[in-house]
Write a protein that holds these residues in place. Structure first.
Motif, PDB file in Angstrom:
ATOM      1  N   ALA A   1      61.407 101.389  67.976  1.00 50.60           N
ATOM      2  CA  ALA A   1      60.090 100.894  68.382  1.00 50.60           C
ATOM      3  C   ALA A   1      59.276 100.440  67.173  1.00 50.60           C
ATOM      4  N   GLU A   2      59.355 101.177  66.072  1.00 45.82           N
ATOM      5  CA  GLU A   2      58.625 100.799  64.863  1.00 45.82           C
ATOM      6  C   GLU A   2      59.167  99.500  64.280  1.00 45.82           C
ATOM      7  N   GLN A   3      60.481  99.342  64.323  1.00 40.37           N
ATOM      8  CA  GLN A   3      61.096  98.132  63.785  1.00 40.37           C
ATOM      9  C   GLN A   3      60.795  96.909  64.636  1.00 40.37           C
ATOM     10  N   GLU A   4      60.597  97.101  65.930  1.00 41.02           N
ATOM     11  CA  GLU A   4      60.263  95.977  66.804  1.00 41.02           C
ATOM     12  C   GLU A   4      59.008  95.275  66.311  1.00 41.02           C
ATOM     13  N   LYS A   5      58.017  96.038  65.873  1.00 45.09           N
ATOM     14  CA  LYS A   5      56.768  95.442  65.375  1.00 45.09           C
ATOM     15  C   LYS A   5      57.031  94.581  64.146  1.00 45.09           C
ATOM     16  N   ILE A   6      57.842  95.084  63.234  1.00 44.93           N
ATOM     17  CA  ILE A   6      58.132  94.349  62.000  1.00 44.93           C
ATOM     18  C   ILE A   6      58.902  93.065  62.303  1.00 44.93           C
ATOM     19  N   PHE A   7      59.943  93.167  63.127  1.00 44.35           N
ATOM     20  CA  PHE A   7      60.772  92.004  63.433  1.00 44.35           C
ATOM     21  C   PHE A   7      60.009  90.940  64.214  1.00 44.35           C
ATOM     22  N   SER A   8      59.010  91.335  64.979  1.00 46.96           N
ATOM     23  CA  SER A   8      58.264  90.353  65.757  1.00 46.96           C
ATOM     24  C   SER A   8      57.125  89.711  64.955  1.00 46.96           C
ATOM     25  N   LEU A   9      56.787  90.278  63.795  1.00 41.43           N
ATOM     26  CA  LEU A   9      55.667  89.748  63.006  1.00 41.43           C
ATOM     27  C   LEU A   9      56.056  89.218  61.630  1.00 41.43           C
ATOM     28  N   GLN A  10      57.255  89.548  61.150  1.00 44.11           N
ATOM     29  CA  GLN A  10      57.689  89.153  59.807  1.00 44.11           C
ATOM     30  C   GLN A  10      58.984  88.341  59.886  1.00 44.11           C
ATOM     31  N   PRO A  11      59.059  87.201  59.216  1.00 44.57           N
ATOM     32  CA  PRO A  11      60.335  86.475  59.174  1.00 44.57           C
ATOM     33  C   PRO A  11      61.325  87.178  58.246  1.00 44.57           C
ATOM     34  N   ILE A  12      62.572  87.207  58.651  1.00 47.78           N
ATOM     35  CA  ILE A  12      63.642  87.802  57.840  1.00 47.78           C
ATOM     36  C   ILE A  12      63.883  86.907  56.631  1.00 47.78           C
ATOM     37  N   GLN A  13      63.998  87.526  55.459  1.00 46.81           N
ATOM     38  CA  GLN A  13      64.276  86.744  54.257  1.00 46.81           C
ATOM     39  C   GLN A  13      65.741  86.856  53.826  1.00 46.81           C
ATOM     40  N   ALA A  14      66.349  88.041  54.011  1.00 41.39           N
ATOM     41  CA  ALA A  14      67.730  88.230  53.575  1.00 41.39           C
ATOM     42  C   ALA A  14      68.396  89.315  54.420  1.00 41.39           C
ATOM     43  N   ILE A  15      69.738  89.258  54.506  1.00 37.72           N
ATOM     44  CA  ILE A  15      70.516  90.231  55.270  1.00 37.72           C
ATOM     45  C   ILE A  15      71.715  90.646  54.414  1.00 37.72           C
ATOM     46  N   TYR A  16      71.990  91.958  54.390  1.00 35.17           N
ATOM     47  CA  TYR A  16      73.135  92.495  53.657  1.00 35.17           C
ATOM     48  C   TYR A  16      73.876  93.484  54.554  1.00 35.17           C
ATOM     49  N   PHE A  17      75.202  93.360  54.631  1.00 33.17           N
ATOM     50  CA  PHE A  17      76.021  94.282  55.417  1.00 33.17           C
ATOM     51  C   PHE A  17      77.451  94.183  54.910  1.00 33.17           C
ATOM     52  N   SER A  18      78.381  94.917  55.521  1.00 32.50           N
ATOM     53  CA  SER A  18      79.766  94.878  55.037  1.00 32.50           C
ATOM     54  C   SER A  18      80.751  95.092  56.179  1.00 32.50           C
ATOM     55  N   THR A  19      82.005  94.760  55.899  1.00 32.87           N
ATOM     56  CA  THR A  19      83.133  95.075  56.777  1.00 32.87           C
ATOM     57  C   THR A  19      84.186  95.728  55.885  1.00 32.87           C
ATOM     58  N   LYS A  20      85.276  96.156  56.477  1.00 32.56           N
ATOM     59  CA  LYS A  20      86.348  96.737  55.659  1.00 32.56           C
ATOM     60  C   LYS A  20      86.926  95.692  54.704  1.00 32.56           C
ATOM     61  N   GLU A  21      87.015  94.451  55.168  1.00 30.39           N
ATOM     62  CA  GLU A  21      87.616  93.383  54.368  1.00 30.39           C
ATOM     63  C   GLU A  21      86.650  92.793  53.335  1.00 30.39           C
ATOM     64  N   TYR A  22      85.361  92.819  53.634  1.00 28.88           N
ATOM     65  CA  TYR A  22      84.334  92.268  52.746  1.00 28.88           C
ATOM     66  C   TYR A  22      83.334  93.381  52.414  1.00 28.88           C
TER      67      TYR A  22
END
Length: 168
Positions: A118-139
């Motif tokens: 619920a807290e993150q919903e406010k941020i995602f609806s009011l702030q544009p995403i600038q960058a994303i970082y994640f991983s997989t087993k291969e990367y």
């Protein structure tokens, strides 16, 4: 005369509001008996040449999610406890835990759905995403270091509209 124009305008506005099939121009589909709403598919480049990622808003009948669809020639595997790190302006960063994985074995696409609190919903609806970082087993570190401003704004608008209209 003014009253007649006001009545006609009200009728036209009401008609246009109720004629929209899905809120926020989202696509609607049924998966496993659930109604799923999705925003536009936004393909972005990563730090790997052979990996494309689609970033989009998703509502899975229970939660608002950030969906990352991984598109590559080879099969990928994602850890069930995977975390995506999302950066916003002013050094604001949010962690999203993987909620669901949908695997399409025909074309080696994996859709990772990261649910928002619920807290993150406010941020995602009011702030544009600038960058994303994640991983997989291969990367080990997949980076989307700088989202296009237009794409980031479009994703934010879908989150804002979806959060404020769907499931309320």
């Amino acid at each position: 005369m003014k009253k007649i124009l006001l009545i006609i305008t009200t009728i036209l506005l009401t008609t246009s509001l109720f004629s929209q099939k899905t809120p926020c121009n989202l696509t609607e589909s049924i998966e496993n008996g659930k109604t799923i709403y999705r925003g536009e598919r936004n393909y972005v480049t990563t730090n790997y040449e052979d990996l494309r990622v689609c970033v989009q808003y998703l509502y899975d009948s229970e939660r608002h999610c950030l969906e990352l669809t991984l598109d590559t020639k080879e099969a990928l595997s994602v850890e069930k406890n995977s975390i995506a790190y999302i950066q916003f302006a002013e050094d604001l960063e949010e962690e999203l835990k993987l909620n669901d994985i949908v695997i399409n074995e025909k074309n080696n696409k994996i859709s990772c759905r990261y649910a928002l609190s619920a807290e993150q919903e406010k941020i995602f609806s009011l702030q544009p995403i600038q960058a994303i970082y994640f991983s997989t087993k291969e990367y080990s570190q997949i980076e989307i270091p700088e989202l296009n401003k237009y794409t980031a704004k479009k994703i934010m608008e879908r989150f804002n509209c979806g959060i404020n209209t769907i499931g309320k």
